[in-house]
Design a protein around this motif. Structure first.
Motif, short mmCIF file in Angstrom:
data_model
loop_
_atom_site.label_atom_id
_atom_site.label_comp_id
_atom_site.label_asym_id
_atom_site.label_seq_id
_atom_site.Cartn_x
_atom_site.Cartn_y
_atom_site.Cartn_z
N UNK A 132 -12.93 -14.79 36.05
CA UNK A 132 -13.19 -15.73 34.96
C UNK A 132 -14.49 -15.35 34.24
N UNK A 133 -15.51 -15.02 35.05
CA UNK A 133 -16.80 -14.65 34.48
C UNK A 133 -16.67 -13.41 33.58
N UNK A 134 -15.91 -12.45 34.04
CA UNK A 134 -15.76 -11.22 33.27
C UNK A 134 -14.96 -11.49 32.00
N UNK A 135 -13.92 -12.32 32.12
CA UNK A 135 -13.10 -12.63 30.95
C UNK A 135 -13.97 -13.28 29.87
N UNK A 136 -14.91 -14.10 30.30
CA UNK A 136 -15.80 -14.73 29.32
C UNK A 136 -16.86 -13.76 28.83
#
Ligand SMILES: Nc1ncnc2c1ncn2[C@@H]1O[C@H](COP(=O)(O)OP(=O)(O)OP(=O)(O)O)[C@@H](O)[C@H]1O
Ligand SMILES: [Mg+2]
Lengths: 220, 239
Positions: free
Chosen positions: A96-100
């Protein structure tokens, strides 16, 4: 979680009380997923309500002992013969962090990936030290257990749990490598240079001294 | 403790002009006795280049490579070959076994070239084959072995005798997960007994057996994880 089935499976070995169940669970899983005794007793109460366990009196010290019922045995058998469902992927903070990070402007994604990889590699090194005989820093309170005694089935169980952590960390590192190379390729394409040599760097990485200084900073 | 292997500001440029490839750029790096260092990085990042330089199989364009305090450039071809037969064990990415020799002969060859008596060399070879779990294949030829078995012969050759420096390029590529782990245990044990090891691998699971993991990208060390990198920096004179 599978606490319910795990306790039932342990009770198949013979009647036990709450503290014993917790100890048996942790001998096999190395306290990777710590269980508190409150949780054990709440689960036992629910299992009793559902007819899967029954009280079997108390021992000399007053511990309430539970045994598995025939319905409980069926439940355990069904658990062991059914694959674990992967329909709902567990929420993955890193993904999720990377997607953001790739969509929010101003985040240094490359650096984020590098730092994460170093951190995950360090965890992987810790797990591996535990496999080697638990003589270094331990990520779980279980470090005093020796996973290397081939004659103890509990040790084998714990060593397989450790392997599971090892393979998961490895998969995370491979995924980070993959993200890094995809992002670098995307950066090359965005720069409007249809570069035939895909592996070529863009931008050229920092020379070694600077890179090492960065690493030292990260390590703090 | 002084390093068994020391690279100081090593650059390796292949070719010249238009086709010039900077395989390594100003890499400084050390491996001390008892230490196992893993090198990871994408294909083409310079891992094998680093290892061939460390093993004296290639020479840097600039910078220096020292093994046990001796700058390999000062040794000459003969001296370097001698070192490779005695101090340095090298596991090649493509095994590099001699097809006309049996497993045991391949393993004992470096010692025999160095003048060890054939019987002693064979005894050491059999022991090394035993350690990698293929003692029963000692008299087979490489062509009659599986890829993983050949790889284990290559590893046995690198660990036979008292090697101070073990360099391994993807030594687990052809092995299943359990055999791969046994090999890592073996390399680890050699280092715990005092050797220095450098392991190139794509598999993080194997790199995790090392004390330090160095990440290479485009010929540059971009990252390092594990114990006391700061001390190593001081050691290698990089700061
Ligand atoms: N003899 C050579 N002549 C020209 N270029 C070379 C030579 N050897 C290596 N290179 C180049 O140097 C770079 C580094 O190669 P190297 O073999 O060290 O990579 P590697 O990290 O080991 O890759 P892999 O994971 O694929 O084994 C590559 O770009 C390669 O093409
Ligand atoms: Mg290579």
């Amino acid at each position: 979680m599978s606490v319910k089935q795990a306790l039932l499976a342990l009770l198949e070995q013979g009647p036990m009380y709450g503290y014993q169940l917790r100890a048996e669970f942790e001998q096999r899983t190395g306290a990777t997923w710590p269980l508190n005794v409150g949780q054990v007793y709440t689960t036992l109460t629910r299992l009793e309500r559902d007819g899967l366990v029954a009280g079997a009196g108390a021992d000399d010290e007053g511990h309430v002992i539970y045994r598995v019922t025939p319905a409980g045995r069926d439940e355990v058998a069904a658990w062991f013969s059914t694959p674990v469902a992967r329909t709902q992927p567990p929420r993955d903070e890193l993904a999720i962090k990377l997607a953001l990070a790739v969509t929010v402007p101003g985040v240094d994604v490359g650096r984020m990936i590098q730092q994460q990889r170093t951190a995950t590699m360090t965890a992987l090194q810790d797990y591996t030290r535990l496999k080697r005989g638990g003589r270094a820093t331990t990520p779980t309170p279980s470090g005093d257990l020796d996973p290397n005694d081939p004659n103890d089935p509990n040790d084998l169980a714990w060593s397989l749990v450790l392997d599971s952590l090892v393979f998961a960390a490895e998969a995370e590192i491979r995924w980070l490598d993959h993200c890094e190379s995809r992002l670098r390729r995307a950066a090359v394409e965005n720069a409007g240079r249809p570069d035939p040599v895909v592996e070529r760097p863009s931008p050229v990485p920092e020379p070694v001294e600077t890179a090492k200084a960065e690493t030292t900073e990260t390590a703090r | 403790m002084s390093a068994v292997l020391q690279l100081a500001g090593v650059t390796r440029i292949h070719g010249a002009g238009e086709t010039e490839v900077h395989a390594l750029r100003a890499v400084s790096f050390a491996a001390r006795p008892g230490e196992l260092v893993a090198i990871m990085g994408p294909s083409g990042s310079g891992k094998s280049t680093l290892l061939t330089l460390a093993g004296g199989l290639d020479q840097p364009t600039s910078g220096s490579v020292s093994v046990e305090g001796v700058d390999l450039a000062t040794l000459g071809n003969k001296g370097r070959a001698r070192m490779r037969r005695t101090s340095i064990g090298y596991v090649f990415q493509d095994f590099n076994l001699i097809p006309a020799l049996t497993a045991a002969e391949n393993v004992s060859l470096p010692a025999e070239l160095h003048g060890t008596r054939p019987r002693a060399a064979r005894r050491a070879a059999l022991q090394a084959l035993e350690e990698v779990g293929i003692a029963d294949l000692a008299d087979r030829f490489p062509d009659h072995m599986s890829g993983g078995q050949q790889q284990r012969v290559a590893i046995a050759r690198a660990i036979a005798g008292e090697r101070r420096l073990i360099l391994a390029d993807e030594p687990t590529g052809a092995l299943d997960t359990e055999t791969g782990e046994e090999i890592l245990r073996l390399l680890r044990a050699r280092c715990d007994a005092g050797a220095a090891g450098v392991l190139v691998t794509h598999e993080a699971r194997h790199a995790a057996w090392a004390d330090r993991v160095v990440f290479l990208r485009d010929g540059v060390v971009v990252d390092e994880s594990g114990s006391d990198p700061a001390e190593t920096l001081l050691d290698s004179g990089a700061r």
